[in-house]
Design an enzyme around this catalytic site. Structure first.
Site, mmCIF file in Angstrom:
data_model
loop_
_atom_site.group_PDB
_atom_site.id
_atom_site.type_symbol
_atom_site.label_atom_id
_atom_site.label_comp_id
_atom_site.label_asym_id
_atom_site.label_seq_id
_atom_site.Cartn_x
_atom_site.Cartn_y
_atom_site.Cartn_z
ATOM 1 N N GLY A 44 1.868 3.213 2.177
ATOM 2 C CA GLY A 44 2.908 3.248 3.216
ATOM 3 C C GLY A 44 4.179 2.556 2.726
ATOM 4 N N HIS A 45 4.009 1.337 2.189
ATOM 5 C CA HIS A 45 5.180 0.610 1.661
ATOM 6 C C HIS A 45 5.804 1.383 0.486
ATOM 7 C CE1 HIS A 45 2.685 -3.010 3.052
ATOM 8 N NE2 HIS A 45 3.772 -3.058 3.793
ATOM 9 N N SER A 87 -2.793 0.742 6.393
ATOM 10 C CA SER A 87 -2.349 -0.577 6.857
ATOM 11 C C SER A 87 -2.974 -1.634 5.949
ATOM 12 C CB SER A 87 -2.859 -0.778 8.293
ATOM 13 O OG SER A 87 -2.984 -2.152 8.595
ATOM 14 N N SER A 88 -2.266 -2.747 5.778
ATOM 15 C CA SER A 88 -2.830 -3.831 4.955
ATOM 16 C C SER A 88 -4.120 -4.337 5.589
ATOM 17 C CB SER A 88 -1.846 -4.984 4.848
ATOM 18 O OG SER A 88 -0.624 -4.509 4.365
ATOM 19 N N ARG A 89 -4.218 -4.247 6.902
ATOM 20 C CA ARG A 89 -5.408 -4.772 7.594
ATOM 21 C C ARG A 89 -6.637 -3.885 7.403
ATOM 22 N NH1 ARG A 89 -1.280 -6.815 11.428
ATOM 23 N NH2 ARG A 89 -1.436 -9.095 11.319
ATOM 24 N N HIS A 121 0.858 -1.188 0.000
ATOM 25 C CA HIS A 121 0.000 0.000 0.000
ATOM 26 C C HIS A 121 0.895 1.239 0.000
ATOM 27 C CE1 HIS A 121 1.156 0.182 4.157
ATOM 28 N NE2 HIS A 121 0.525 -0.938 4.448
ATOM 29 N N GLY A 164 8.465 1.824 8.754
ATOM 30 C CA GLY A 164 7.525 2.907 9.029
ATOM 31 C C GLY A 164 7.271 3.067 10.523
ATOM 32 N N GLN A 165 6.988 4.302 10.922
ATOM 33 C CA GLN A 165 6.696 4.568 12.335
ATOM 34 C C GLN A 165 5.306 4.084 12.742
ATOM 35 O OE1 GLN A 165 7.458 8.783 12.614
ATOM 36 N NE2 GLN A 165 9.425 8.432 13.603
ATOM 37 N N LYS A 166 4.509 3.676 11.785
ATOM 38 C CA LYS A 166 3.186 3.136 12.120
ATOM 39 C C LYS A 166 3.352 1.956 13.092
ATOM 40 C CE LYS A 166 -1.030 1.287 11.222
ATOM 41 N NZ LYS A 166 -0.706 -0.099 11.287
#
Ligand code: PAF
Length: 291
Positions: free
Chosen positions: A36-37, A185-187, A34, A147-149
């Site tokens: 983020g990546h 997030s992937s989720r 996603h 990532g900081q996530k």
């Protein structure tokens, strides 16, 4: 772009790249790529000669009853996204390639792994640290991007790298959010559209916490305000809300002027567990002149 499935081939290719003096940037992922990546990949591509990503849904970081089986695995879509980001190599091993029979070595980063998510996901960070160590030994990156996530994961990995004298540099990258604030997030793909609305309460609670902390509210007031925001949602169940030291992840009792803290939370929205966090600094006290 090459897809490599064998550990021994990946190691040979990495050795050759290093011999040629190429710098290797690495983005480890579990796929379902996603934004983020993709932002990690963009940065890694800019800062290195070669960009390698891994796609591996690592079974050892999922607990019993967690979503290992249903975790999304859209490899063809991931491959084309990676190609668009000019990835040079996707390392895409099978589970048996990564974990041979009688596999028995694990890395435990004590203390940091036991806090926050570690309490409700025992063994999770042991699985993460072990697989990331293996991936570093296979891909041999100069720099790896996280990532900081997944803030706690980042701290655990940095500690492992420091404690085990690993030569890789770890780059921390900011959380990527949807325009309405939801951390990507992937989720998120598990959420129905009403759940997606409810999930926004995590970001709302964090933003509210930020303004309260900046103005000097107490830890307990901030946490109860966050709870109030989240509990308004019909399908939300709080796993934890904590205000911790960003380095040790230990709970802080008071937030003095100028102090930086991490506000972190994990919340179930229906059957989906979401995490999010924010680094917040309380304003320095203003000087007042007494007349
Ligand atoms: O953040 C992830 O996707 C995973 O935990 C990682 C770092 C790829 C290890 O499996």
């Amino acid at each position: 772009m090459k897809v490599i499935r064998k550990v021994s081939v990946m190691q040979k290719v990495a050795d050759k790249l290093r011999e040629e003096g190429k710098s290797i940037g690495f983005v480890p992922t579990m796929g379902a790529l996603h934004q983020g990546h993709l932002s990690l990949m963009e940065r890694a591509r800019k800062e290195n000669d070669i960009l390698i990503i891994s796609i591996f849904v690592n079974p050892t970081q999922f607990g019993p009853g967690e979503d290992y089986r249903r975790y999304p695995r859209p490899f063809e879509k991931d491959r084309s996204l990676a190609k668009k980001k000019s990835v040079h190599i996707i390392f895409y091993p099978s589970v048996s390639e990564m974990y041979g029979k009688e596999y028995s070595t694990h890395i435990e980063v004590e203390k940091l792994s036991k806090r926050l998510c570690g309490l409700s996901r025992p063994g999770h960070f042991r699985g993460v640290a072990s697989v990331v160590c293996k991936l570093f030994n296979i891909v041999k990156p100069h720099v790896a991007y996280f990532g900081q996530k997944d803030y706690q994961q980042l701290r655990v990995i940095k500690k492992m790298v420091e404690d085990l004298n690993m030569e890789v540099k770890i780059r921390e990258c900011a959380i990527v959010r949807e325009p309405d604030g939801l951390a990507i997030s992937s989720r998120n793909s598990y959420l129905s559209s009403p759940e997606r609305e409810e999930a926004l309460s995590l970001y709302r609670a964090l933003e509210h916490a930020k303004s309260l902390i900046k103005e000097g509210s107490s830890v307990s007031d901030v946490i109860s305000e966050m709870e109030r925001i989240i509990k308004r949602e019909a399908h939300a169940k709080i796993d934890y809300i904590e205000i911790v030291d960003p380095f040790t992840l230990e709970e802080v009792k008071t937030i003095g002027p100028g102090k930086k803290v991490l506000v972190a939370l994990a919340v179930w929205i229906g059957n989906t567990r979401l995490i999010d966090n924010m680094l917040v600094k309380r304003k320095r006290g203003q000087s007042h002149f007494l007349l």
